[in-house]
Design an enzyme around this catalytic site. Structure first.
Site, mmCIF file in Angstrom:
data_model
loop_
_atom_site.group_PDB
_atom_site.id
_atom_site.type_symbol
_atom_site.label_atom_id
_atom_site.label_comp_id
_atom_site.label_asym_id
_atom_site.label_seq_id
_atom_site.Cartn_x
_atom_site.Cartn_y
_atom_site.Cartn_z
ATOM 1 N N GLY A 190 0.838 -1.193 0.000
ATOM 2 C CA GLY A 190 0.000 0.000 0.000
ATOM 3 C C GLY A 190 0.871 1.240 0.000
ATOM 4 O O GLY A 190 2.038 1.199 -0.377
ATOM 5 N N ARG A 191 0.305 2.350 0.456
ATOM 6 C CA ARG A 191 1.073 3.597 0.480
ATOM 7 C C ARG A 191 1.913 3.758 1.738
ATOM 8 O O ARG A 191 2.835 4.575 1.776
ATOM 9 C CB ARG A 191 0.148 4.793 0.311
ATOM 10 N N GLU A 196 5.930 3.898 1.701
ATOM 11 C CA GLU A 196 6.644 5.055 1.153
ATOM 12 C C GLU A 196 7.063 6.036 2.239
ATOM 13 O O GLU A 196 8.069 6.725 2.087
ATOM 14 C CB GLU A 196 5.839 5.746 0.051
ATOM 15 N N CYS A 252 3.922 -6.347 -2.342
ATOM 16 C CA CYS A 252 3.529 -5.146 -3.058
ATOM 17 C C CYS A 252 4.585 -4.040 -2.927
ATOM 18 O O CYS A 252 5.688 -4.177 -3.407
ATOM 19 C CB CYS A 252 2.145 -4.692 -2.573
ATOM 20 N N HIS A 253 4.272 -2.937 -2.235
ATOM 21 C CA HIS A 253 5.220 -1.851 -2.012
ATOM 22 C C HIS A 253 6.045 -2.062 -0.748
ATOM 23 O O HIS A 253 6.924 -1.261 -0.441
ATOM 24 C CB HIS A 253 4.479 -0.512 -1.937
ATOM 25 N N TYR A 293 5.404 -5.136 -6.315
ATOM 26 C CA TYR A 293 4.572 -4.513 -7.320
ATOM 27 C C TYR A 293 5.505 -3.989 -8.407
ATOM 28 O O TYR A 293 6.566 -3.426 -8.106
ATOM 29 C CB TYR A 293 3.730 -3.387 -6.712
#
Length: 187
Positions: A87-88, A91, A117-118, A137
């Protein structure tokens, strides 16, 4: 029963936090969920990422995801394994030195690490992917390669997982069955 740490943050991908959490609990493991600046009993907002034929995933509001342990009192040595959802959240979680130090503990002690993913963005920032192969991802591929890692392309259906020693990675939530199956083998 293993004691597993899951690091999350606001706008973690809903399925990538909730589903592994429930799978691991169902298998009899203890899972502590932590987030910097959050205490046990609080929660994070999640986002649902979906693959609907656009050039990238779409994002929708998810559920609240409970934090079960205090990040500030975290002792990575108390855990047998680590899970990093995508997800975000990765980051900005990768900017937190305590998060990176915790990840480095699992990498240097060769305890199982599952990232999806991330999530590998945190592995990149922690400097633990050099010479390793991982899936993620596809948009994270340049970061993996810039960190000295090798990118393992996902299956077209995004449901594959990759194992490199103690590291189990996957591209997105459709890979949960393969990702969690391989992670539990390491446990």
């Amino acid at each position: 029963m293993k004691k597993i740490l899951m690091i999350v943050g606001d706008f973690v991908e809903d399925y990538e936090a909730m589903v592994p959490y429930q799978i691991l609990l169902c298998a009899g493991h203890h899972v502590d969920t932590v987030c910097p600046d959050k205490m046990a009993g609080e929660s994070v907002a999640t986002a649902i990422h979906d693959f609907e034929g656009h050039q990238t995933y779409s994002e929708k509001p998810g559920h609240r995801f409970a934090i079960t342990a205090d990040f500030e009192s975290l002792r990575p040595a108390d855990y047998d394994a680590l899970v990093i959802p995508g997800g975000r959240a990765p980051e900005y979680l990768r900017l937190n030195q305590d998060v990176l130090n915790a990840v480095r503990h699992f990498a240097t002690t060769k305890k199982p690490i599952a990232a999806i993913c991330h999530g590998p963005q945190i592995l990149v920032a922690a400097g633990v992917l050099s010479g390793r192969t991982c899936s993620c991802y596809p948009a994270v591929k340049p970061e993996v390669e810039a960190a000295g890692g090798t990118y393992s392309p996902p299956a077209p259906t995004m449901d594959s997982a990759h194992v490199d020693g103690n590291l189990v990675t996957a591209p997105a939530w459709p890979a949960h069955p393969a990702w969690m199956r391989e992670f539990m083998k390491l446990l």
